[in-house]
Design an enzyme around this catalytic site. Sequence first.
Site, PDB file in Angstrom:
ATOM      1  CD1 TRP A 237      46.065  -7.446 -40.202  1.00 59.44           C
ATOM      2  CD2 TRP A 237      44.621  -7.168 -38.516  1.00 59.44           C
ATOM      3  NE1 TRP A 237      45.511  -8.678 -39.916  1.00 59.44           N
ATOM      4  CE2 TRP A 237      44.606  -8.535 -38.887  1.00 59.44           C
ATOM      5  CE3 TRP A 237      43.785  -6.767 -37.467  1.00 59.44           C
ATOM      6  CZ2 TRP A 237      43.800  -9.487 -38.254  1.00 59.44           C
ATOM      7  CZ3 TRP A 237      42.985  -7.712 -36.837  1.00 59.44           C
ATOM      8  CH2 TRP A 237      42.996  -9.051 -37.239  1.00 59.44           C
ATOM      9  CG  ASN A 238      46.662  -7.242 -33.597  1.00 61.23           C
ATOM     10  OD1 ASN A 238      47.705  -6.806 -34.083  1.00 61.23           O
ATOM     11  ND2 ASN A 238      46.662  -8.044 -32.557  1.00 61.23           N
TER      12      ASN A 238
ATOM     13  CE  LYS B  15      54.918  -4.432 -44.679  1.00 66.97           C
ATOM     14  NZ  LYS B  15      53.428  -4.510 -44.778  1.00 66.97           N
ATOM     15  N   PRO B  16      54.437  -1.160 -41.645  1.00 66.39           N
ATOM     16  CG  PRO B  16      53.197   0.817 -41.641  1.00 66.39           C
ATOM     17  CD  PRO B  16      54.444   0.204 -42.182  1.00 66.39           C
TER      18      PRO B  16
ATOM     19  N   GLY C 145      53.287 -10.781 -35.963  1.00 64.89           N
ATOM     20  CA  GLY C 145      52.298 -11.207 -36.955  1.00 64.89           C
ATOM     21  C   GLY C 145      52.001 -12.684 -36.820  1.00 64.89           C
TER      22      GLY C 145
ATOM     23  CD  GLU D  57      57.461 -10.055 -29.620  1.00 68.06           C
ATOM     24  OE1 GLU D  57      56.809 -10.694 -28.789  1.00 68.06           O
ATOM     25  OE2 GLU D  57      58.594  -9.613 -29.399  1.00 68.06           O
ATOM     26  CG  LEU D  58      55.343 -15.724 -34.244  1.00 71.70           C
ATOM     27  CD1 LEU D  58      55.886 -17.076 -34.690  1.00 71.70           C
ATOM     28  CD2 LEU D  58      55.340 -14.752 -35.413  1.00 71.70           C
TER      29      LEU D  58
ATOM     30  CB  CYS E 200      48.880 -11.635 -29.885  1.00 71.59           C
ATOM     31  SG  CYS E 200      49.520 -10.330 -28.827  1.00 71.59           S
TER      32      CYS E 200
HETATM   33  P1  NAD Z   1      50.711 -11.276 -41.018  1.00 72.40           P
HETATM   34  O1  NAD Z   1      51.725 -12.270 -40.615  1.00 72.40           O
HETATM   35  O2  NAD Z   1      49.824 -11.596 -42.160  1.00 72.40           O
HETATM   36  O3  NAD Z   1      51.382  -9.874 -41.372  1.00 72.40           O
HETATM   37  C1  NAD Z   1      52.219  -9.178 -40.477  1.00 72.40           C
HETATM   38  C2  NAD Z   1      53.124  -8.241 -41.258  1.00 72.40           C
HETATM   39  O4  NAD Z   1      54.032  -9.000 -42.054  1.00 72.40           O
HETATM   40  C3  NAD Z   1      52.404  -7.315 -42.236  1.00 72.40           C
HETATM   41  O5  NAD Z   1      52.995  -6.045 -42.174  1.00 72.40           O
HETATM   42  C4  NAD Z   1      52.670  -7.965 -43.580  1.00 72.40           C
HETATM   43  O6  NAD Z   1      52.609  -7.083 -44.666  1.00 72.40           O
HETATM   44  C5  NAD Z   1      54.074  -8.485 -43.386  1.00 72.40           C
HETATM   45  N1  NAD Z   1      54.486  -9.571 -44.289  1.00 72.40           N
HETATM   46  C6  NAD Z   1      53.708 -10.427 -45.000  1.00 72.40           C
HETATM   47  N2  NAD Z   1      54.483 -11.293 -45.692  1.00 72.40           N
HETATM   48  C7  NAD Z   1      55.759 -10.985 -45.410  1.00 72.40           C
HETATM   49  C8  NAD Z   1      57.020 -11.541 -45.792  1.00 72.40           C
HETATM   50  N3  NAD Z   1      57.108 -12.597 -46.614  1.00 72.40           N
HETATM   51  N4  NAD Z   1      58.148 -10.987 -45.299  1.00 72.40           N
HETATM   52  C9  NAD Z   1      58.082  -9.937 -44.446  1.00 72.40           C
HETATM   53  N5  NAD Z   1      56.919  -9.363 -44.046  1.00 72.40           N
HETATM   54  C10 NAD Z   1      55.771  -9.890 -44.522  1.00 72.40           C
HETATM   55  O7  NAD Z   1      49.863 -11.002 -39.692  1.00 72.40           O
HETATM   56  P2  NAD Z   1      48.527 -10.146 -39.538  1.00 72.40           P
HETATM   57  O8  NAD Z   1      47.398 -10.902 -40.168  1.00 72.40           O
HETATM   58  O9  NAD Z   1      48.786  -8.745 -39.948  1.00 72.40           O
HETATM   59  O10 NAD Z   1      48.364 -10.161 -37.931  1.00 72.40           O
HETATM   60  C11 NAD Z   1      47.667 -11.142 -37.227  1.00 72.40           C
HETATM   61  C12 NAD Z   1      48.608 -12.098 -36.523  1.00 72.40           C
HETATM   62  O11 NAD Z   1      49.528 -11.380 -35.706  1.00 72.40           O
HETATM   63  C13 NAD Z   1      47.885 -13.027 -35.564  1.00 72.40           C
HETATM   64  O12 NAD Z   1      48.350 -14.342 -35.715  1.00 72.40           O
HETATM   65  C14 NAD Z   1      48.269 -12.498 -34.177  1.00 72.40           C
HETATM   66  O13 NAD Z   1      48.210 -13.452 -33.161  1.00 72.40           O
HETATM   67  C15 NAD Z   1      49.638 -11.993 -34.421  1.00 72.40           C
HETATM   68  N6  NAD Z   1      50.015 -11.003 -33.412  1.00 72.40           N
HETATM   69  C16 NAD Z   1      50.949 -11.328 -32.459  1.00 72.40           C
HETATM   70  C17 NAD Z   1      51.288 -10.414 -31.465  1.00 72.40           C
HETATM   71  C18 NAD Z   1      52.303 -10.750 -30.395  1.00 72.40           C
HETATM   72  O14 NAD Z   1      52.782  -9.833 -29.737  1.00 72.40           O
HETATM   73  N7  NAD Z   1      52.655 -12.002 -30.172  1.00 72.40           N
HETATM   74  C19 NAD Z   1      50.690  -9.150 -31.438  1.00 72.40           C
HETATM   75  C20 NAD Z   1      49.745  -8.867 -32.411  1.00 72.40           C
HETATM   76  C21 NAD Z   1      49.425  -9.793 -33.397  1.00 72.40           C
END
Ligand code: NAD
Length: 496
Positions: A135-136, A159-160, A209, A231-232, A265
Amino acid sequence: METFLEIRNPATGELAGRVECATHLQIADSVARARRAQKKWRARSFDERGAIIRRFHDLILDRQVQVLDTIQQETGKTRRDALAELVTVAGTARYYLKHGARHLAVSKRRGAVPAITSAEVVYKPYGVAGLITPWNYPFLLGIADALPALLAGNAVVIKPSELTPLSAVLAESLLVESGLDPDLAIVVNGRGDAGAELIKYVDYVGFTGGIETGRKVAVAASERLIPYSLELGGKNPMIVLEGAPIEQAAIGLIAGAFSNSGQTCISIERVFVQQSIFEEFARAVTEKTAKLKIGFSPSWDLDVGSLISRAHADKTFWHIERAVTNGAKLLAGGKRRLDLGETFIQPTVLSGVNDSMAVFSEETFGPVVALYPVQTAEEAIERANDSVYGLNASVWTGEGKRAREIARRLETGSTGINSTLLIYHSFDVPMGGVKQSGIGRRHGAQGILRYTQAQSIVSSIAAGGGYDALALNITNEKTARAVIQAMKLWRRIPGL
Ligand code: NAD
């Protein structure tokens, strides 16, 4: 199961929009449609695909008001932070339009034996790439990674995040308006289970995520033996040593820690400052932080916007509270701005943080940064590397060679010198994480080749049975020895 997701602006509580949740059947059907459309798409030339992405590039800039409004409405971020998304999507499109064909070009390689053999590598699209996004940066992460995937000849199903689907839906419609077959870029909405369902059908998974979800995605993709990238998160360090331009480094930190309300991130959360300049640096950062304007508005004069949700603001504030209760010192900020709303937190600078506090090692993902004094560069490097994360870092020493030496010793996927966030716009170099910050890279050659399978085509002359017949000719000790002699010689011939 929910039928709709209702999206509210976290800053104001106003309804920003509604999207329909895809059923599991619809997700399977979306991938099947994408797969059919991709068969024709992969046969088109790079220039034909590029013509559509070029129109998309121009269209998003022409429609900037609509794009920025949509991003702001679903995230509560500032106009400036929304603009950063638009600029990065346009930059990604521009980069791959100019350089994508070169990265994808058939490359000639050395054959097994000079003169009688040759070799080349062809890059073929996987088919359907599934992109699961957070979401960020809903517009940027919702569409930018799809552009190289499409240019490489794939279809994408996106899948956003369930918190911010509207920007991806807008991007999808702008791609179609640019001339893309609607089946080539499909957004499927829903919560995490929709992401999990998508992984069951696609040929490649690009996930951005958190670590916990990333681990589940890796397991699910591994079960199917399909490739994936993750990308975490990060707990990104900055190193400021004697000789660094203090004012400039403080400005760099303000951008690196507080833009997008710290929900980036690659944002800086830990700063290691040499003791001799600690006070001066801390003062510069504190003064600048206190002047930042917080709030939500479509005007350009705000510096820090809302966090994404009440829950995330609670977690971020908990990091501050726990640290202060356990003895950390507040140099700036540290309060919730309930007058503005439940999702606003003052940009906060801490010192005296230790390993008993969550903010020491856990990703806060909010407008909170901790300053730590260090005696030497060695200590700064050691402490910067003392993390399970390894995404981005920043080094300020006032001297390029020394900064580069330090940068090379940091365990991160990227390091900026005299900069905190520069990596995101450095499209020609790979960007991604080491350790638990991820697997795989976006941007540069890797950012487009990751959506392809390398096929090697090796060729031999046919005469006398060609390469395959070489071994058949070794029928006595003398020829075997001649082969060994040739091997010895071969290593010594320059250029071969
Ligand atoms: P999240 O992991 O909660 O969710 C990310 C996506 O995954 C969402 O679309 C969610 O619906 C989906 N999802 C959830 N459970 C799933 C499953 N079991 N299987 C498949 N998809 C699933 O992350 P968030 O809270 O939306 O985002 C914040 C995190 O993202 C932070 O840790 C941030 O550092 C990271 N992030 C990393 C980068 C990068 O480029 N390294 C960029 C932006 C954000």
